[in-house]
Design a protein around this motif. Structure first.
Motif, PDB file in Angstrom:
ATOM      1  N   ARG A  16       0.834  -1.217   0.000  1.00  0.00           N
ATOM      2  CA  ARG A  16       0.000   0.000   0.000  1.00  0.00           C
ATOM      3  C   ARG A  16       0.863   1.259   0.000  1.00  0.00           C
ATOM      4  O   ARG A  16       0.581   2.217  -0.733  1.00  0.00           O
ATOM      5  CB  ARG A  16      -0.945  -0.004   1.204  1.00  0.00           C
ATOM      6  N   VAL A  17       1.915   1.279   0.824  1.00  0.00           N
ATOM      7  CA  VAL A  17       2.791   2.453   0.898  1.00  0.00           C
ATOM      8  C   VAL A  17       3.473   2.684  -0.449  1.00  0.00           C
ATOM      9  O   VAL A  17       3.482   3.810  -0.967  1.00  0.00           O
ATOM     10  CB  VAL A  17       3.840   2.296   2.024  1.00  0.00           C
ATOM     11  N   LEU A  18       4.056   1.641  -1.013  1.00  0.00           N
ATOM     12  CA  LEU A  18       4.774   1.782  -2.276  1.00  0.00           C
ATOM     13  C   LEU A  18       3.846   2.293  -3.381  1.00  0.00           C
ATOM     14  O   LEU A  18       4.173   3.246  -4.096  1.00  0.00           O
ATOM     15  CB  LEU A  18       5.397   0.453  -2.687  1.00  0.00           C
ATOM     16  N   THR A  19       2.692   1.673  -3.502  1.00  0.00           N
ATOM     17  CA  THR A  19       1.767   2.040  -4.567  1.00  0.00           C
ATOM     18  C   THR A  19       1.233   3.457  -4.386  1.00  0.00           C
ATOM     19  O   THR A  19       1.229   4.256  -5.337  1.00  0.00           O
ATOM     20  CB  THR A  19       0.613   1.020  -4.633  1.00  0.00           C
ATOM     21  N   ALA A  20       0.806   3.800  -3.186  1.00  0.00           N
ATOM     22  CA  ALA A  20       0.268   5.144  -2.937  1.00  0.00           C
ATOM     23  C   ALA A  20       1.341   6.205  -3.146  1.00  0.00           C
ATOM     24  O   ALA A  20       1.072   7.267  -3.722  1.00  0.00           O
ATOM     25  CB  ALA A  20      -0.301   5.233  -1.525  1.00  0.00           C
ATOM     26  N   SER A  21       2.556   5.937  -2.702  1.00  0.00           N
ATOM     27  CA  SER A  21       3.638   6.898  -2.859  1.00  0.00           C
ATOM     28  C   SER A  21       3.914   7.169  -4.336  1.00  0.00           C
ATOM     29  O   SER A  21       4.041   8.320  -4.764  1.00  0.00           O
ATOM     30  CB  SER A  21       4.901   6.383  -2.159  1.00  0.00           C
ATOM     31  N   ILE A  22       3.983   6.114  -5.116  1.00  0.00           N
ATOM     32  CA  ILE A  22       4.243   6.279  -6.548  1.00  0.00           C
ATOM     33  C   ILE A  22       3.099   7.046  -7.211  1.00  0.00           C
ATOM     34  O   ILE A  22       3.318   8.027  -7.928  1.00  0.00           O
ATOM     35  CB  ILE A  22       4.454   4.904  -7.212  1.00  0.00           C
ATOM     36  N   ILE A  23       1.882   6.620  -6.962  1.00  0.00           N
ATOM     37  CA  ILE A  23       0.730   7.242  -7.618  1.00  0.00           C
ATOM     38  C   ILE A  23       0.561   8.697  -7.199  1.00  0.00           C
ATOM     39  O   ILE A  23       0.402   9.585  -8.043  1.00  0.00           O
ATOM     40  CB  ILE A  23      -0.556   6.445  -7.337  1.00  0.00           C
ATOM     41  N   GLU A  24       0.616   8.953  -5.893  1.00  0.00           N
ATOM     42  CA  GLU A  24       0.270  10.281  -5.384  1.00  0.00           C
ATOM     43  C   GLU A  24       1.425  11.265  -5.294  1.00  0.00           C
ATOM     44  O   GLU A  24       1.207  12.473  -5.402  1.00  0.00           O
ATOM     45  CB  GLU A  24      -0.384  10.144  -4.010  1.00  0.00           C
ATOM     46  N   LEU A  25       2.642  10.775  -5.083  1.00  0.00           N
ATOM     47  CA  LEU A  25       3.754  11.695  -4.853  1.00  0.00           C
ATOM     48  C   LEU A  25       4.716  11.830  -6.028  1.00  0.00           C
ATOM     49  O   LEU A  25       5.519  12.760  -6.046  1.00  0.00           O
ATOM     50  CB  LEU A  25       4.547  11.257  -3.609  1.00  0.00           C
ATOM     51  N   CYS A  26       4.646  10.938  -6.979  1.00  0.00           N
ATOM     52  CA  CYS A  26       5.649  10.913  -8.047  1.00  0.00           C
ATOM     53  C   CYS A  26       5.093  11.332  -9.411  1.00  0.00           C
ATOM     54  O   CYS A  26       5.603  10.905 -10.451  1.00  0.00           O
ATOM     55  CB  CYS A  26       6.282   9.528  -8.134  1.00  0.00           C
ATOM     56  N   ALA A  27       4.091  12.186  -9.415  1.00  0.00           N
ATOM     57  CA  ALA A  27       3.508  12.629 -10.684  1.00  0.00           C
ATOM     58  C   ALA A  27       4.527  13.337 -11.566  1.00  0.00           C
ATOM     59  O   ALA A  27       4.460  13.237 -12.792  1.00  0.00           O
ATOM     60  CB  ALA A  27       2.303  13.527 -10.429  1.00  0.00           C
ATOM     61  N   ALA A  28       5.492  14.018 -10.968  1.00  0.00           N
ATOM     62  CA  ALA A  28       6.536  14.675 -11.763  1.00  0.00           C
ATOM     63  C   ALA A  28       7.330  13.661 -12.570  1.00  0.00           C
ATOM     64  O   ALA A  28       7.913  14.006 -13.601  1.00  0.00           O
ATOM     65  CB  ALA A  28       7.467  15.474 -10.855  1.00  0.00           C
ATOM     66  N   ASP A  29       7.339  12.430 -12.117  1.00  0.00           N
ATOM     67  CA  ASP A  29       8.097  11.384 -12.801  1.00  0.00           C
ATOM     68  C   ASP A  29       7.245  10.598 -13.788  1.00  0.00           C
ATOM     69  O   ASP A  29       7.704  10.260 -14.879  1.00  0.00           O
ATOM     70  CB  ASP A  29       8.708  10.439 -11.765  1.00  0.00           C
ATOM     71  N   HIS A  30       6.009  10.271 -13.415  1.00  0.00           N
ATOM     72  CA  HIS A  30       5.182   9.466 -14.318  1.00  0.00           C
ATOM     73  C   HIS A  30       4.194  10.286 -15.123  1.00  0.00           C
ATOM     74  O   HIS A  30       3.543   9.772 -16.027  1.00  0.00           O
ATOM     75  CB  HIS A  30       4.469   8.322 -13.584  1.00  0.00           C
ATOM     76  N   GLY A  31       4.088  11.574 -14.810  1.00  0.00           N
ATOM     77  CA  GLY A  31       3.237  12.455 -15.589  1.00  0.00           C
ATOM     78  C   GLY A  31       1.774  12.050 -15.624  1.00  0.00           C
ATOM     79  O   GLY A  31       1.054  12.404 -16.556  1.00  0.00           O
ATOM     80  N   ASN A  32       1.346  11.297 -14.616  1.00  0.00           N
ATOM     81  CA  ASN A  32      -0.034  10.793 -14.556  1.00  0.00           C
ATOM     82  C   ASN A  32      -0.410   9.958 -15.775  1.00  0.00           C
ATOM     83  O   ASN A  32      -1.584   9.856 -16.129  1.00  0.00           O
ATOM     84  CB  ASN A  32      -1.032  11.928 -14.336  1.00  0.00           C
ATOM     85  N   ASP A  33       0.599   9.377 -16.403  1.00  0.00           N
ATOM     86  CA  ASP A  33       0.377   8.488 -17.547  1.00  0.00           C
ATOM     87  C   ASP A  33       0.020   7.103 -17.002  1.00  0.00           C
ATOM     88  O   ASP A  33       0.845   6.474 -16.333  1.00  0.00           O
ATOM     89  CB  ASP A  33       1.645   8.421 -18.392  1.00  0.00           C
ATOM     90  N   PRO A  34      -1.197   6.626 -17.258  1.00  0.00           N
ATOM     91  CA  PRO A  34      -1.613   5.330 -16.713  1.00  0.00           C
ATOM     92  C   PRO A  34      -0.662   4.181 -17.066  1.00  0.00           C
ATOM     93  O   PRO A  34      -0.430   3.305 -16.237  1.00  0.00           O
ATOM     94  CB  PRO A  34      -3.004   5.110 -17.319  1.00  0.00           C
ATOM     95  N   ALA A  35      -0.095   4.202 -18.249  1.00  0.00           N
ATOM     96  CA  ALA A  35       0.837   3.131 -18.646  1.00  0.00           C
ATOM     97  C   ALA A  35       2.109   3.200 -17.817  1.00  0.00           C
ATOM     98  O   ALA A  35       2.640   2.170 -17.387  1.00  0.00           O
ATOM     99  CB  ALA A  35       1.149   3.215 -20.131  1.00  0.00           C
ATOM    100  N   ALA A  36       2.611   4.403 -17.564  1.00  0.00           N
ATOM    101  CA  ALA A  36       3.821   4.562 -16.753  1.00  0.00           C
ATOM    102  C   ALA A  36       3.556   4.145 -15.311  1.00  0.00           C
ATOM    103  O   ALA A  36       4.378   3.463 -14.694  1.00  0.00           O
ATOM    104  CB  ALA A  36       4.323   6.008 -16.820  1.00  0.00           C
ATOM    105  N   VAL A  37       2.411   4.549 -14.777  1.00  0.00           N
ATOM    106  CA  VAL A  37       2.054   4.168 -13.401  1.00  0.00           C
ATOM    107  C   VAL A  37       1.935   2.650 -13.304  1.00  0.00           C
ATOM    108  O   VAL A  37       2.456   2.037 -12.363  1.00  0.00           O
ATOM    109  CB  VAL A  37       0.752   4.859 -12.953  1.00  0.00           C
ATOM    110  N   ALA A  38       1.276   2.042 -14.263  1.00  0.00           N
ATOM    111  CA  ALA A  38       1.107   0.583 -14.250  1.00  0.00           C
ATOM    112  C   ALA A  38       2.454  -0.128 -14.326  1.00  0.00           C
ATOM    113  O   ALA A  38       2.686  -1.106 -13.604  1.00  0.00           O
ATOM    114  CB  ALA A  38       0.210   0.145 -15.405  1.00  0.00           C
TER     115      ALA A  38
END
Length: 155
Positions: A16-38
């Motif tokens: 839960r921590v890893l997933t939430a951190s990536i999704i919510e805190l790392c938008a500068a890195d994944h650009g909210n791109d669903p493929a990148a997040v996945a």
């Protein structure tokens, strides 16, 4: 607050921590791109985290506050910090700093005089404030590419 070796019972919370951190805190890195997040979170499922925990070449740790896992980190036996993520709702409590200090100590205990990691854009300033320095250009070839950093470890 405490930092300790991760245990099998921590796996759901770690996921839960890893997933939430990536999704919510790392938008500068994944650009909210669903493929990148996945792609980034693919191995952060409970099954994936259990596999990481069972990997003898990866030493995993959790930082807790109020009896709750709030940060997850790991070092490799080859001298790298492989993970350092904090739960979005537990930022600014000192968990990441305490976890980073433990990860650095673990690298020293493994005999390394220098630590290495690949920082996200999101975490670069955090690492720089802890004495880490850039160590080359941004990585390439992956969906999310980090920035190599290194630090001389005390000792």
């Amino acid at each position: 607050m405490s930092v300790r070796r991760a245990e099998p019972g921590d796996v759901p919370a770690m996921s839960r921590v890893l997933t939430a951190s990536i999704i919510e805190l790392c938008a500068a890195d994944h650009g909210n791109d669903p493929a990148a997040v996945a792609a980034w979170t693919r191995n952060k499922t409970p099954e994936g985290v259990a596999t990481m925990l069972a990997n003898a070449n990866l030493l995993m740790f959790v930082a807790e506050a109020s009896d709750r896992v709030g940060a997850v980190g790991a070092v490799t036996r080859t001298g790298e910090i492989a993970l350092n993520y904090v739960a979005p709702d537990m930022r600014f409590l000192g968990l990441s700093k305490a976890l980073l200090a433990r990860l650095e100590s673990e690298l020293q205990a493994l005999g390394f005089k220098e630590g290495r990691l690949e920082a996200t854009s999101t975490a670069q300033r955090f690492y720089e404030s802890a004495g880490w320095r850039p160590d080359g250009p941004q990585a390439s070839g992956r969906v999310v590419n980090g920035y190599p950093m290194k630090k001389a470890l005390a000792g």
